[in-house]
Design an enzyme around this catalytic site. Structure first.
Site, PDB file in Angstrom:
ATOM      1  N   TYR A 156      44.636  51.049  39.575  1.00  0.00           N
ATOM      2  CA  TYR A 156      43.769  51.396  40.602  1.00  0.00           C
ATOM      3  C   TYR A 156      44.090  52.713  41.265  1.00  0.00           C
ATOM      4  O   TYR A 156      43.240  53.570  41.663  1.00  0.00           O
ATOM      5  CB  TYR A 156      43.533  50.365  41.692  1.00  0.00           C
ATOM      6  CG  TYR A 156      42.336  50.474  42.769  1.00  0.00           C
ATOM      7  CD1 TYR A 156      40.970  50.305  42.281  1.00  0.00           C
ATOM      8  CD2 TYR A 156      42.499  51.092  44.048  1.00  0.00           C
ATOM      9  CE1 TYR A 156      39.804  50.469  43.236  1.00  0.00           C
ATOM     10  CE2 TYR A 156      41.663  51.231  44.882  1.00  0.00           C
ATOM     11  CZ  TYR A 156      40.402  50.762  44.486  1.00  0.00           C
ATOM     12  OH  TYR A 156      39.289  51.131  45.685  1.00  0.00           O
ATOM     13  N   PRO A 186      38.266  56.075  51.483  1.00  0.00           N
ATOM     14  CA  PRO A 186      37.917  55.001  52.410  1.00  0.00           C
ATOM     15  C   PRO A 186      39.353  53.874  52.572  1.00  0.00           C
ATOM     16  O   PRO A 186      39.989  53.853  51.522  1.00  0.00           O
ATOM     17  CB  PRO A 186      36.748  53.935  52.156  1.00  0.00           C
ATOM     18  CG  PRO A 186      35.927  54.704  50.951  1.00  0.00           C
ATOM     19  CD  PRO A 186      37.168  55.605  50.310  1.00  0.00           C
TER      20      PRO A 186
HETATM   21  N1  CAA Z   1      55.628  44.736  48.942  1.00  0.00           N
HETATM   22  C1  CAA Z   1      57.017  44.551  48.118  1.00  0.00           C
HETATM   23  N2  CAA Z   1      56.715  43.388  47.572  1.00  0.00           N
HETATM   24  C2  CAA Z   1      55.916  42.412  47.462  1.00  0.00           C
HETATM   25  C3  CAA Z   1      54.577  42.765  47.837  1.00  0.00           C
HETATM   26  C4  CAA Z   1      54.647  43.946  48.712  1.00  0.00           C
HETATM   27  N3  CAA Z   1      53.349  44.333  49.279  1.00  0.00           N
HETATM   28  N4  CAA Z   1      53.807  42.020  47.677  1.00  0.00           N
HETATM   29  C5  CAA Z   1      54.468  40.855  46.689  1.00  0.00           C
HETATM   30  N5  CAA Z   1      55.853  41.285  46.643  1.00  0.00           N
HETATM   31  C6  CAA Z   1      57.022  40.924  45.910  1.00  0.00           C
HETATM   32  C7  CAA Z   1      56.946  39.282  46.229  1.00  0.00           C
HETATM   33  O1  CAA Z   1      57.841  39.072  47.302  1.00  0.00           O
HETATM   34  C8  CAA Z   1      57.824  38.696  44.907  1.00  0.00           C
HETATM   35  O2  CAA Z   1      59.087  39.050  45.167  1.00  0.00           O
HETATM   36  P1  CAA Z   1      60.125  38.546  44.207  1.00  0.00           P
HETATM   37  O3  CAA Z   1      59.691  38.391  42.697  1.00  0.00           O
HETATM   38  O4  CAA Z   1      61.648  39.047  44.582  1.00  0.00           O
HETATM   39  O5  CAA Z   1      60.141  37.051  44.754  1.00  0.00           O
HETATM   40  C9  CAA Z   1      57.191  39.500  43.934  1.00  0.00           C
HETATM   41  O6  CAA Z   1      56.695  40.615  44.528  1.00  0.00           O
HETATM   42  C10 CAA Z   1      55.819  38.632  43.286  1.00  0.00           C
HETATM   43  O7  CAA Z   1      55.365  39.410  42.221  1.00  0.00           O
HETATM   44  P2  CAA Z   1      54.104  39.064  41.589  1.00  0.00           P
HETATM   45  O8  CAA Z   1      53.800  39.795  40.503  1.00  0.00           O
HETATM   46  O9  CAA Z   1      54.436  37.521  41.249  1.00  0.00           O
HETATM   47  O10 CAA Z   1      53.049  39.105  42.566  1.00  0.00           O
HETATM   48  P3  CAA Z   1      51.720  38.247  42.933  1.00  0.00           P
HETATM   49  O11 CAA Z   1      51.243  37.714  41.739  1.00  0.00           O
HETATM   50  O12 CAA Z   1      52.183  37.093  43.793  1.00  0.00           O
HETATM   51  O13 CAA Z   1      50.681  39.136  43.775  1.00  0.00           O
HETATM   52  C11 CAA Z   1      49.098  41.059  43.870  1.00  0.00           C
HETATM   53  C12 CAA Z   1      50.498  40.357  43.423  1.00  0.00           C
HETATM   54  C13 CAA Z   1      48.075  40.186  43.210  1.00  0.00           C
HETATM   55  C14 CAA Z   1      48.992  42.265  43.455  1.00  0.00           C
HETATM   56  C15 CAA Z   1      49.077  40.525  45.271  1.00  0.00           C
HETATM   57  O14 CAA Z   1      50.401  41.140  46.160  1.00  0.00           O
HETATM   58  C16 CAA Z   1      47.908  41.272  45.870  1.00  0.00           C
HETATM   59  O15 CAA Z   1      46.789  40.770  46.002  1.00  0.00           O
HETATM   60  N6  CAA Z   1      48.077  42.264  46.790  1.00  0.00           N
HETATM   61  C17 CAA Z   1      47.051  42.955  47.432  1.00  0.00           C
HETATM   62  C18 CAA Z   1      46.682  44.361  46.591  1.00  0.00           C
HETATM   63  C19 CAA Z   1      45.678  45.030  47.259  1.00  0.00           C
HETATM   64  O16 CAA Z   1      45.971  45.284  48.423  1.00  0.00           O
HETATM   65  N7  CAA Z   1      44.493  45.358  46.768  1.00  0.00           N
HETATM   66  C20 CAA Z   1      43.431  45.920  47.422  1.00  0.00           C
HETATM   67  C21 CAA Z   1      42.210  45.343  46.562  1.00  0.00           C
HETATM   68  S1  CAA Z   1      40.775  45.936  47.513  1.00  0.00           S
HETATM   69  C22 CAA Z   1      40.721  47.610  47.188  1.00  0.00           C
HETATM   70  O17 CAA Z   1      41.450  48.281  46.331  1.00  0.00           O
HETATM   71  C23 CAA Z   1      39.891  48.637  48.045  1.00  0.00           C
HETATM   72  C24 CAA Z   1      40.619  49.642  48.452  1.00  0.00           C
HETATM   73  O18 CAA Z   1      40.329  50.824  47.752  1.00  0.00           O
HETATM   74  C25 CAA Z   1      41.111  49.796  49.669  1.00  0.00           C
HETATM   75  P1  NAP Z   2      31.792  46.076  45.423  1.00  0.00           P
HETATM   76  O1  NAP Z   2      31.151  45.800  46.145  1.00  0.00           O
HETATM   77  O2  NAP Z   2      32.624  45.331  44.215  1.00  0.00           O
HETATM   78  O3  NAP Z   2      30.941  47.398  44.280  1.00  0.00           O
HETATM   79  C1  NAP Z   2      31.278  47.954  43.150  1.00  0.00           C
HETATM   80  C2  NAP Z   2      30.107  48.338  42.429  1.00  0.00           C
HETATM   81  O4  NAP Z   2      30.309  49.070  41.056  1.00  0.00           O
HETATM   82  C3  NAP Z   2      29.164  46.905  41.920  1.00  0.00           C
HETATM   83  O5  NAP Z   2      27.849  47.159  42.414  1.00  0.00           O
HETATM   84  C4  NAP Z   2      29.427  47.029  40.534  1.00  0.00           C
HETATM   85  O6  NAP Z   2      28.415  46.340  39.581  1.00  0.00           O
HETATM   86  C5  NAP Z   2      29.639  48.516  40.139  1.00  0.00           C
HETATM   87  N1  NAP Z   2      30.300  48.630  38.958  1.00  0.00           N
HETATM   88  C6  NAP Z   2      31.542  48.147  38.438  1.00  0.00           C
HETATM   89  N2  NAP Z   2      31.736  48.424  37.206  1.00  0.00           N
HETATM   90  C7  NAP Z   2      30.728  49.247  36.547  1.00  0.00           C
HETATM   91  C8  NAP Z   2      30.243  49.698  35.530  1.00  0.00           C
HETATM   92  N3  NAP Z   2      31.286  49.830  34.398  1.00  0.00           N
HETATM   93  N4  NAP Z   2      29.222  50.367  35.618  1.00  0.00           N
HETATM   94  C9  NAP Z   2      28.466  50.512  36.695  1.00  0.00           C
HETATM   95  N5  NAP Z   2      28.766  50.088  37.589  1.00  0.00           N
HETATM   96  C10 NAP Z   2      30.001  49.267  37.732  1.00  0.00           C
HETATM   97  O7  NAP Z   2      32.904  47.242  45.897  1.00  0.00           O
HETATM   98  P2  NAP Z   2      32.697  48.235  47.077  1.00  0.00           P
HETATM   99  O8  NAP Z   2      33.724  47.917  48.207  1.00  0.00           O
HETATM  100  O9  NAP Z   2      31.339  48.693  47.373  1.00  0.00           O
HETATM  101  O10 NAP Z   2      33.229  49.698  46.334  1.00  0.00           O
HETATM  102  C11 NAP Z   2      32.690  50.911  46.021  1.00  0.00           C
HETATM  103  C12 NAP Z   2      33.452  51.987  45.768  1.00  0.00           C
HETATM  104  O11 NAP Z   2      34.277  52.273  46.920  1.00  0.00           O
HETATM  105  C13 NAP Z   2      34.426  51.647  44.686  1.00  0.00           C
HETATM  106  O12 NAP Z   2      34.515  52.615  43.792  1.00  0.00           O
HETATM  107  C14 NAP Z   2      35.800  51.041  45.318  1.00  0.00           C
HETATM  108  O13 NAP Z   2      36.714  51.519  44.555  1.00  0.00           O
HETATM  109  C15 NAP Z   2      35.604  52.178  46.684  1.00  0.00           C
HETATM  110  N6  NAP Z   2      36.348  51.496  47.626  1.00  0.00           N
HETATM  111  C16 NAP Z   2      36.153  50.381  48.401  1.00  0.00           C
HETATM  112  C17 NAP Z   2      37.081  50.173  49.440  1.00  0.00           C
HETATM  113  C18 NAP Z   2      36.793  48.810  50.177  1.00  0.00           C
HETATM  114  O14 NAP Z   2      37.958  48.596  50.845  1.00  0.00           O
HETATM  115  N7  NAP Z   2      35.876  47.793  49.759  1.00  0.00           N
HETATM  116  C19 NAP Z   2      37.919  51.102  49.790  1.00  0.00           C
HETATM  117  C20 NAP Z   2      37.989  52.203  49.320  1.00  0.00           C
HETATM  118  C21 NAP Z   2      37.408  52.611  48.096  1.00  0.00           C
HETATM  119  P3  NAP Z   2      28.076  44.642  39.936  1.00  0.00           P
HETATM  120  O15 NAP Z   2      27.707  44.475  41.134  1.00  0.00           O
HETATM  121  O16 NAP Z   2      27.198  44.585  38.815  1.00  0.00           O
HETATM  122  O17 NAP Z   2      29.444  43.982  39.490  1.00  0.00           O
END
Ligand code: CAA
Ligand code: NAP
Length: 249
Positions: A156, A186
């Site tokens: 990502y 964002p």
């Molecule tokens: N920093 C450092 N170490 C970390 C850590 C962190 N943030 N998180 C986990 N670890 C470590 C653990 O302590 C563990 O260490 P040990 O192996 O030494 O025990 C190890 O990493 C675990 O690794 P795993 O691969 O097993 O991790 P997991 O499967 O438990 O989880 C994950 C991994 C799924 C990525 C989880 O950490 C997670 O969901 N994190 C959130 C990621 C995130 O912020 N995503 C945002 C999504 S929304 C978005 O992306 C919108 C946007 O633009 C903002």
């Molecule tokens: P969301 O609610 O999950 O919406 C994502 C949208 O993208 C959904 O409507 C999804 O369709 C559509 N999509 C996914 N794959 C696609 C494909 N192959 N073709 C066409 N459409 C597709 O997420 P959101 O939070 O609103 O995110 C919108 C954007 O902001 C994303 O680019 C995300 O990375 C970015 N962003 C989000 C955050 C956050 O914290 N939420 C922060 C920073 C940036 P379906 O509904 O059919 O699945």
């Protein structure tokens, strides 16, 4: 249908941020082509009715942003039906979070293809259509995690960082043609995407956001609205960070 109103395409329209962007454009009198994933027309029709009271300026078109031909066909349809395109918001995006030791090649590829190649696929045809009128606004939704990196998001973060290069280069190509290209990064916004983060991890992340809360989709939409307006003509190739102070540079 030819219109005097501005014509906008918003990808990922059904999502949290997409819905807010669609709402803000409609309230500004913009004609919105909300793109939806293939096979989601029934859900989208319901969304149009319940969220926007079947607004007559809102159109639904299916696209897979990860598929070049699908995007090309979508923009061809926009040209045929509306005659031009003024605004493109590349908002569709996905996460497939996993530490690299567990991340599959498919998880890498899916995220890159949707978030970054999707941005290219849509921008390519849209830019050519915008050139016909020497006017355009392209807004790419990146992320704070494209700027700072995030544990579990090599796919990502790479896709969102890649958006900066695409944005800056395309901005240079559009500059003499009235087409601006910018990104917004964002921070953590309250949508379906962030609802998938395990609660304990999300709480820890929120505790590190200086303003003390997540952002709302409408706050992102307000920034999109500005970059999509005539008033932003001197802003191009820029990135607007909006993350509650989580990442300052
Ligand atoms: N920093 C450092 N170490 C970390 C850590 C962190 N943030 N998180 C986990 N670890 C470590 C653990 O302590 C563990 O260490 P040990 O192996 O030494 O025990 C190890 O990493 C675990 O690794 P795993 O691969 O097993 O991790 P997991 O499967 O438990 O989880 C994950 C991994 C799924 C990525 C989880 O950490 C997670 O969901 N994190 C959130 C990621 C995130 O912020 N995503 C945002 C999504 S929304 C978005 O992306 C919108 C946007 O633009 C903002
Ligand atoms: P969301 O609610 O999950 O919406 C994502 C949208 O993208 C959904 O409507 C999804 O369709 C559509 N999509 C996914 N794959 C696609 C494909 N192959 N073709 C066409 N459409 C597709 O997420 P959101 O939070 O609103 O995110 C919108 C954007 O902001 C994303 O680019 C995300 O990375 C970015 N962003 C989000 C955050 C956050 O914290 N939420 C922060 C920073 C940036 P379906 O509904 O059919 O699945």
């Amino acid at each position: 249908m030819k219109s005097d109103k501005k014509i906008a395409v918003v990808t990922g329209a059904l999502g949290g941020i997409g819905t807010a962007i669609v709402g803000s454009f409609l309230s500004d009198g913009v004609v919105v082509i909300a793109t939806i994933r293939l096979g989601t027309l029934e859900r989208a029709t319901d969304w149009k009715k319940t969220r926007f009271d079947n607004n007559e300026d809102l159109y639904l078109l299916e696209v897979d942003v990860a598929d070049y031909t699908s995007c090309e066909q979508l923009i061809a349809q926009v040209k045929e039906q509306f005659g031009r395109l003024d605004i493109l918001v590349n908002n569709a995006g996905i996460t497939r979070d996993s530490s690299i030791k567990k991340m599959s090649f498919e998880q890498w590829n899916e995220v890159l293809n949707t978030n970054l190649t999707g941005c290219f696929n849509m921008s390519k045809s849209a830019f050519i259509l915008m050139l016909e009128n020497n006017y355009g606004r392209i807004i790419n939704i990146s992320s704070v995690n494209g700027q700072k990196g995030q544990f579990g998001q090599v796919n990502y973060s790479a896709s969102k960082s890649g958006i900066y290069g695409l944005t800056k280069s395309l901005a240079l190509e559009g500059a003499r043609k009235g087409i601006t290209v910018n990104s917004i990064s964002p921070g953590y916004i309250r949508t379906e995407m962030t609802s998938k983060i395990p609660p304990n991890i999300l709480d820890a992340i929120i505790s590190e956001i200086p303003v003390g809360r997540m952002g709302e989709p409408e706050e992102v939409a307000d920034t999109v609205r500005f970059l999509a307006s005539e008033k932003s003509a001197f802003i191009t190739g820029s990135n607007l960070a909006m993350n509650g102070g989580q990442h300052l540079y």
